[in-house]
Each structure stands twice: as C-alpha cells, then as structure tokens.
Enzyme design. Structure first.
Site, short mmCIF file in Angstrom:
data_model
loop_
_atom_site.label_atom_id
_atom_site.label_comp_id
_atom_site.label_asym_id
_atom_site.label_seq_id
_atom_site.Cartn_x
_atom_site.Cartn_y
_atom_site.Cartn_z
N CYS A 60 0.78 -1.25 0.00
CA CYS A 60 0.00 0.00 0.00
C CYS A 60 0.80 1.29 0.00
O CYS A 60 0.57 2.15 -0.84
CB CYS A 60 -1.03 0.01 1.11
N HIS A 123 -1.27 6.71 4.89
CA HIS A 123 -0.17 5.73 4.83
C HIS A 123 1.12 6.22 4.19
O HIS A 123 1.89 5.43 3.65
CB HIS A 123 -0.63 4.43 4.14
#
Ligand SMILES: *[C@@H]1O[C@H](CO)[C@@H](O)[C@H](O)[C@H]1NC(C)=O
Length: 411
Positions: A60, A123
């Site tokens: 990710c 993230h």
C-alpha cells in the site's frame, strides 16, 4: 483488495476511489461469479474498464506514494532493499514518510484553484512533517495507518483518526471495530464525509479533488450491520458489497447535483488481494498468480474503471497498459496542467486511451520498477507481466495461467 481509490476531479471535479487490497477478480465486471458489485459493474458499463492496469507496487504505501507523485516508488523513496530496510511501508512504528522534495498531485491542483480532500487511509507517514495537510490536501478525515489492532497498550496505542490537524479519536476506542462480528460503521462514516464534501464544493461552485481511500477490505475486514452476512463470499464480500454500494451512492450524488459531466471518477486498488488473509478475509485475484506482497500478476494487476458521463464512451474496454502513476499525469492533463519538468515522471496521460480508444506504447519496465516480497530479491526474478495478448512468465506455476490467455511466452 487493499484500498479503493476514487478520484473525483470536478470542473473538472476529480474523484479517486482507491480500494485497499482489492483483487482483479473481485468485481462482477471482471468475472467474479457471485456478481455482488452491481454499482461498480454499472460504473464500468457507463464508463471504461481497464483490463491491464497495475499498481506501482504490491504494497500500500509505495503504491499510494506513486499515485500521488506520478513516480515509481524507487524514485519517490518508498522502496525496500534486499536487506529489508523497511522504508517501503509506514506502519506506526516506522518513522519515515513522504519527503518534502516530492510534489504531490494535490499540491499542483491547489495552484489551479482546487480544494483537495483525502478521506481514509493516508499511509505516507504519521509524523507531523508527513501530514496530508502539509502535502497539498486542504482537508483530511481518516487515519495515518491501517486499522490494525487492537493494541490497547502504551507501547503501541490503537491507530488514531484525524479530522484535519486534530486527532479526534482512535480505532476500536472511539471508532469501533468489533473484531468478533466484523461490525464497524467506518465505511458509512467515510461515505457521509464524501457526500458532504461534494455537496459543499458544489454549493460554492468550487472545483475539487477527492481521494477516497477507504480500507474495509483490509484485514481485519469490516462492514456495517446492514451489510454483514449478506454476501456469498463471507465477511470480505460483505465489505466489498458495502464499498460497492457506497461508490454507487457517490456517483448518484454527483448526478443528482448535476456535476457528473464535470467530474472524472477513477476506481482502482493499491495492490492485489492479500492471500495471506484468505480464505476468510482475502479477496480474489481472478486467474492471476499470487497476491499482495508479490510482484506476480495477482499482487500488481488491479481492477480499474474510468467514469465521466458525456465524455467517455459508455461500455468501453481498454487494453491500454496502465498504472496508478498515470492518474497523476492524467489528472493534471484534465485540468490543463503540465507535469513537473524538473524530475522524472513515470505516469503517462491516459486521456487519449480513455477518450479516443488509443493504445499508447510504453515500456514495461516503466511500470514494474519495484519489488516487495517475502522472498527478497528472488521476487524480482519471478515477476510475470502481460503484454498485448501475451503473457511473459519467469518462474513457476505456469499451469495456472494456461487456458486464460492466448499466448504464453517463457522468458
Ligand atoms: C453503528 O451505528 C449504529 C447506529 O448508530 C449503532 O447502533 C451501532 O452500535 C454502531 N456500531 C458500531 C460497531 O459502532
């Protein structure tokens, strides 16, 4: 799936939906047999389906960094080494993040008068210098990391949830996720945030960019009560159904407000389904080998749909080799901006493919420039990739591909 990117770029509104860890095979439009994604399938039938679309990494953080910078993870700093220096990925015990020297899509859109919002998982670093509002976003509702946990302790507290600069609570404590039943209202909360943001921008005639980066399909997968137990595919399927329903609501909202023809929406995922979470919490990569954290097709090849009523011919299917990095360059092109000229940009402008059905020639190495795998550098040698009707494979498990593709070439 790992994450849904719904990019909305309006007047051009740009709206990005980015699934977390969603596999190529998770959508009815891509052949998933239980056909539980009617809204995404309709989105595809009204827009264009990309069959050969790739994440920039099977993980990710690097994929998101690539999406927002238009650059390969090896260039933007989100890569790992053979010694597994963990700068590829930013969980809460890692101190790295997106560098100031990188130019993110919202920074450029802001100069063109856009209001930019991220909803969901960022993230790209949790320390203050990496905060999304320091990197071009005007608003944020969501968390810096995945909803792992509960840690419930001092060394590793539960993951925080932010509204803009302010931490407003934590997962499990203030934003409940019931690990036993899988019940959480987060997708509904993220949906409401998206609808409210779109309404507000439309009311003030303000062009916007929405990055809707939800994570219900990342283990521990969750869904709200209304969706729990409704899928033939278990709890993972429940999460997919809720996301599908939410995407449908976002698209209908754009139509209701009369801005769908000014809004370019793109749906894709940041990496393939996590087989490590299967069978109960992992999705489907269709016919493709392996999944998240491998550079096989299953880890990198993603479902992808472009939607822009009145502009994209309905029901189109593109074999253009595409990458999440292209959404950077394509979004700039939509608003009439040039990509930065002082650095290498790896994303290409997909508009000729989307609007005129062209196939743009590009090098494969340009989109598969990084690797992350449990096998260290070996993963580089077992990479498989697809050209026009042709599958090139190095490594094993070739049998799994036979029957799915016309030509197979071993290299
Ligand atoms: C979700 O929202 C409903 C309605 O407000 C509430 O009854 C339920 O407890 C919430 N569930 C969780 C897990 O927070």
């Amino acid at each position: 799936m790992s994450s849904l990117l719904c990019m909305c770029l309006s007047t051009f509104t740009s709206c990005g939906v980015f699934f977390l860890q969603m596999g190529w095979g998770d959508l009815g439009a891509f052949g998933e047999p239980s056909k539980e994604t009617p809204n995404l399938d309709q989105m595809a039938s009204e827009g264009m389906l990309f069959l050969d679309f790739y994440a920039a990494s099977p993980l990710c953080s690097p994929s998101r960094a690539a999406l927002l910078t238009g650059r390969l993870p090896v260039r933007n700093g989100f890569y790992t080494t053979n010694a597994h220096a963990r700068n590829a990925y930013t969980p809460q015990d890692i101190v790295g993040g997106i560098q100031d020297s990188e130019i993110l899509l919202p920074e450029l859109l802001k100069k063109a008068g856009y209001t930019n919002k991220i909803i969901g998982k960022w993230h790209l670093g949790h320390r203050p210098q990496f905060h999304p509002l320091k990197h071009g976003f005007d608003e944020w509702f969501g968390s810096p990391n995945c909803h792992f946990g509960p840690y419930d302790n001092r060394a590793l507290p539960n993951i925080p949830v932010y509204r803009d600069w302010e931490m407003i609570g934590r997962y499990y404590e203030d934003f409940k996720i019931d690990l036993k039943t899988g019940e959480a209202n987060l997708t509904q909360i993220y949906l409401q945030e998206a609808l409210d943001f779109i309404s507000k921008q439309q009311a003030s005639q303000q062009p916007f960019f929405l990055y809707w980066a939800i994570d219900a399909t990342h283990a521990p997968v969750y869904a709200s009560k209304h969706f729990l137990g409704t899928s033939q595919r278990g709890r993972y399927g429940d999460a997919v159904r809720e996301i599908d329903d939410s995407v449908g609501k976002i698209l209908k909202h754009l139509q209701k407000l009369g801005i769908s023809e000014n809004t370019f929406v793109f749906f894709t995922s940041d990496n393939g389904a996590a087989l490590i979470s299967a069978p109960k919490q992992g999705g489907s990569n269709g016919p493709f080998l392996c999944g998240k954290q491998t550079t096989f097709e299953g880890g990198m090849r993603e479902p992808a749909i472009a939607w822009w009523p009145g502009h994209i011919p309905a029901g189109g299917v593109s074999r253009q080799l595409g990458s999440v990095m292209d959404l950077f360059t394509t979004s700039l092109s939509l608003v009439g901006l040039q990509p930065p000229s002082d650095r290498q940009i790896d994303g290409i402008d997909l508009l000729p493919a989307i609007l005129q059905g062209k196939l743009i020639d590009r090098g494969l190495a340009g989109i598969l420039g990084t690797a992350y795998g449990n096998k260290g550098d070996k993963s580089l040698r077992t990479v498989a990739w697809v050209g026009e009707n042709t599958l090139f494979i190095t490594g094993k498990n070739i049998q799994e591909y036979i029957g799915w593709l016309q030509n197979i070439i071993l290299v």
